[in-house]
Design an enzyme around this catalytic site. Sequence first.
Site, PDB file in Angstrom:
ATOM      1  N   PHE A 156       0.813  -1.225   0.000  1.00 50.87           N
ATOM      2  CA  PHE A 156       0.000   0.000   0.000  1.00 50.87           C
ATOM      3  C   PHE A 156       0.843   1.271   0.000  1.00 50.87           C
ATOM      4  CE2 PHE A 156       0.901  -0.015   4.568  1.00 50.87           C
ATOM      5  CZ  PHE A 156       1.042   1.329   4.829  1.00 50.87           C
ATOM      6  N   LYS A 180      -1.233  -7.617  -9.114  1.00 53.35           N
ATOM      7  CA  LYS A 180      -2.229  -7.642  -8.029  1.00 53.35           C
ATOM      8  C   LYS A 180      -1.827  -6.510  -7.091  1.00 53.35           C
ATOM      9  CE  LYS A 180      -3.089  -8.537  -4.292  1.00 53.35           C
ATOM     10  NZ  LYS A 180      -3.413  -7.452  -3.327  1.00 53.35           N
ATOM     11  N   GLU A 183      -4.995  -3.966  -2.048  1.00 50.79           N
ATOM     12  CA  GLU A 183      -6.442  -3.738  -2.006  1.00 50.79           C
ATOM     13  C   GLU A 183      -6.795  -2.443  -1.288  1.00 50.79           C
ATOM     14  OE1 GLU A 183      -4.564  -5.924  -0.526  1.00 50.79           O
ATOM     15  OE2 GLU A 183      -5.563  -7.014   1.082  1.00 50.79           O
ATOM     16  N   ARG A 184      -5.803  -1.863  -0.560  1.00 48.44           N
ATOM     17  CA  ARG A 184      -6.102  -0.631   0.172  1.00 48.44           C
ATOM     18  C   ARG A 184      -5.934   0.604  -0.701  1.00 48.44           C
ATOM     19  NH1 ARG A 184      -2.570  -1.532   5.460  1.00 48.44           N
ATOM     20  NH2 ARG A 184      -2.122  -3.656   4.880  1.00 48.44           N
ATOM     21  N   SER A 233       5.282  -6.922   3.593  1.00 52.59           N
ATOM     22  CA  SER A 233       5.840  -7.235   4.911  1.00 52.59           C
ATOM     23  C   SER A 233       6.647  -8.536   4.862  1.00 52.59           C
ATOM     24  CB  SER A 233       4.713  -7.349   5.924  1.00 52.59           C
ATOM     25  OG  SER A 233       3.810  -8.332   5.483  1.00 52.59           O
ATOM     26  N   CYS A 288       9.634   1.786   3.453  1.00 55.41           N
ATOM     27  CA  CYS A 288      10.490   0.672   3.872  1.00 55.41           C
ATOM     28  C   CYS A 288      11.912   1.152   4.108  1.00 55.41           C
ATOM     29  CB  CYS A 288      10.467  -0.438   2.839  1.00 55.41           C
ATOM     30  SG  CYS A 288      11.262   0.039   1.321  1.00 55.41           S
TER      31      CYS A 288
HETATM   32  P1  NAD Z   1       1.478  -6.595   3.188  1.00 53.97           P
HETATM   33  O1  NAD Z   1       2.505  -7.642   3.295  1.00 53.97           O
HETATM   34  O2  NAD Z   1       0.371  -6.581   4.182  1.00 53.97           O
HETATM   35  O3  NAD Z   1       0.756  -6.660   1.752  1.00 53.97           O
HETATM   36  C1  NAD Z   1       1.495  -6.659   0.545  1.00 53.97           C
HETATM   37  C2  NAD Z   1       0.696  -7.383  -0.530  1.00 53.97           C
HETATM   38  O4  NAD Z   1       0.521  -8.750  -0.134  1.00 53.97           O
HETATM   39  C3  NAD Z   1      -0.696  -6.812  -0.767  1.00 53.97           C
HETATM   40  O5  NAD Z   1      -0.940  -6.800  -2.151  1.00 53.97           O
HETATM   41  C4  NAD Z   1      -1.611  -7.790  -0.042  1.00 53.97           C
HETATM   42  O6  NAD Z   1      -2.869  -7.929  -0.662  1.00 53.97           O
HETATM   43  C5  NAD Z   1      -0.862  -9.111  -0.123  1.00 53.97           C
HETATM   44  N1  NAD Z   1      -1.077  -9.953   1.057  1.00 53.97           N
HETATM   45  C6  NAD Z   1      -1.218  -9.537   2.346  1.00 53.97           C
HETATM   46  N2  NAD Z   1      -1.362 -10.597   3.168  1.00 53.97           N
HETATM   47  C7  NAD Z   1      -1.307 -11.707   2.389  1.00 53.97           C
HETATM   48  C8  NAD Z   1      -1.383 -13.101   2.659  1.00 53.97           C
HETATM   49  N3  NAD Z   1      -1.542 -13.560   3.892  1.00 53.97           N
HETATM   50  N4  NAD Z   1      -1.278 -13.957   1.627  1.00 53.97           N
HETATM   51  C9  NAD Z   1      -1.101 -13.500   0.363  1.00 53.97           C
HETATM   52  N5  NAD Z   1      -1.034 -12.191   0.052  1.00 53.97           N
HETATM   53  C10 NAD Z   1      -1.126 -11.302   1.044  1.00 53.97           C
HETATM   54  O7  NAD Z   1       2.255  -5.193   3.174  1.00 53.97           O
HETATM   55  P2  NAD Z   1       1.655  -3.729   3.235  1.00 53.97           P
HETATM   56  O8  NAD Z   1       1.118  -3.471   4.603  1.00 53.97           O
HETATM   57  O9  NAD Z   1       0.776  -3.473   2.060  1.00 53.97           O
HETATM   58  O10 NAD Z   1       2.986  -2.869   2.999  1.00 53.97           O
HETATM   59  C11 NAD Z   1       3.857  -2.494   4.025  1.00 53.97           C
HETATM   60  C12 NAD Z   1       5.045  -3.428   4.135  1.00 53.97           C
HETATM   61  O11 NAD Z   1       5.758  -3.460   2.913  1.00 53.97           O
HETATM   62  C13 NAD Z   1       6.065  -2.989   5.171  1.00 53.97           C
HETATM   63  O12 NAD Z   1       6.494  -4.115   5.883  1.00 53.97           O
HETATM   64  C14 NAD Z   1       7.188  -2.409   4.348  1.00 53.97           C
HETATM   65  O13 NAD Z   1       8.461  -2.426   4.961  1.00 53.97           O
HETATM   66  C15 NAD Z   1       7.149  -3.296   3.153  1.00 53.97           C
HETATM   67  N6  NAD Z   1       7.802  -2.686   2.007  1.00 53.97           N
HETATM   68  C16 NAD Z   1       9.019  -3.169   1.633  1.00 53.97           C
HETATM   69  C17 NAD Z   1       9.691  -2.585   0.566  1.00 53.97           C
HETATM   70  C18 NAD Z   1      11.039  -3.095   0.130  1.00 53.97           C
HETATM   71  O14 NAD Z   1      11.496  -2.722  -0.927  1.00 53.97           O
HETATM   72  N7  NAD Z   1      11.698  -3.942   0.905  1.00 53.97           N
HETATM   73  C19 NAD Z   1       9.103  -1.520  -0.131  1.00 53.97           C
HETATM   74  C20 NAD Z   1       7.853  -1.070   0.287  1.00 53.97           C
HETATM   75  C21 NAD Z   1       7.201  -1.658   1.356  1.00 53.97           C
END
Ligand code: NAD
Length: 496
Positions: A156, A180, A183-184, A233, A288
Amino acid sequence: MTGTNELRGEVLDYIGGAWRRPSSDAATEVLNPATGDVIARAPAGSAQDADAAVKAASAAFPEWRLTPPADRIQYLFRLKQLLEDHFEEIARITTTENGKTLSEARGELRRGIENVEVACGIPILMQGYNLEDVATGIDESMFRQPLGVVAAITPFNFPAMIPLWFLPYAIACGNTFVLKPSERVPFSMIRITELIEQTGLPKGVVNIVNGGKNAVDALLDHPSVQAVSFVGSTAVARYIYSRASAAGKRVQCQGGAKNHVVVLPDADRETTTRIIADSAYGCAGQRCLAVSVAVTVGEAGEWFPKSITETAAALKVGSGLEDGVQMGPVITSTSRERIRSLITQGASDGARPILDGRDISLSGWPRGNFVGPTVLDGVPAASSLMETEIFGPVLSVIHASGVDEAMEIIARNSYGNASSIFTTSGAAARKFRNQIPTGNVGVNIGVAAPMAYFPFSGWKGSFFGVLHAQGRDAVEFYTGEKVVIERWPKEWSRRF
Ligand code: NAD
């Protein structure tokens, strides 16, 4: 008009060149984080819709892969221009659905566009190599070829930029693509996809399927998906890496972070404070690459907590669409409550909240998800906060006796996304750069974000895979190497 709900719409999938209503029920409310208004309802996602997107991408692949690279990039040149023409409009959409300030949304889009520009170099970037006479009369060549259908799952916090870490390279290399998005925040990429449509890109080359876990799992298991890129995450990154690789796919997963900056006593006080404040509180700490822990060394432990507190306390918090606002809300009320409870936990573990943003109230935005800038001084090493990604505007400050101890603290952390050092000493900076175990490193830089022509790195618990997003890594990730060995004996040319 500022901060009001300018955005309304339906979250549609884009499959095979047509906008379609998802087959699953609505599951997630898409909210304006500053106003609390509901913008739309996003679908839960379904295996059926994911399958339709993969089928459309599979159908488009044979022709797209044979389209010359120089022709494929013409669509990206058009996209670059359309993104410039609609720059302000997209930035406003990002601010409205994500909450970051308009200048932060502009910054993210600029970094996204850079990736489109770099992918326009594919006719050179995708070249293989060759050598004549590896044995007498035998030549050997390596060609890079597209993989087929590739998928990306994005978070997001950068709704426009992170999909563009993948999409331009994937299609420029001759793959077809299924995104994909989070969703937020679905609308930034819906608008960008409308612009992609205007480029005349053949149907099925780019597809969007919306939803959450249902859609993701279907992509991870789908036999026609060759490669999966993920950003989000760490827990989800680990899950996606293991499930998609068990299904035989090529996978790259960028995860969460706990980033440190080291402040040495010889650092320039004013610049250091300003840059670290931007890193800790920019995007309300939801980057991140945001700094989460400042490790002060020697007498920096005396001046830095005071100067960062003064700077953070002066930040103007509010709706990201308002002029002069320097920090917006966090994404949801659940995130806000989580961040507040982590500040409470830090305090009960023994840290001093010398600036406490838990109870901020903004009269113009009573339903916004605001947390004020927070500084937690002296977080004990044993506190679980030291290993927790807060993902909010909270900076922990801890103290170390010397640069070696500061570097050991960073090395012990299970994440390895980014770290920075602030100093005027070349020797200390060089030692840090050379020895610190994080994938992205800043020297007097607060947000060590690699440009599009460098890989966006990340080590340890912040990355699973081998090849990262952006630049040459992206080209390698999205292509298979084919090695051809040819024998053409001299005698066979006697006929001519
Ligand atoms: P998230 O992991 O909750 O969601 C990311 C994606 O995964 C979304 O599209 C979501 O729909 C999907 N998803 C969530 N739970 C899932 C599950 N159980 N099974 C399958 N798919 C699932 O992350 P977020 O809250 O959207 O983003 C924030 C996180 O992203 C933070 O931890 C941040 O550090 C990380 N991030 C990392 C980088 C990097 O380059 N390392 C860059 C940006 C963000």
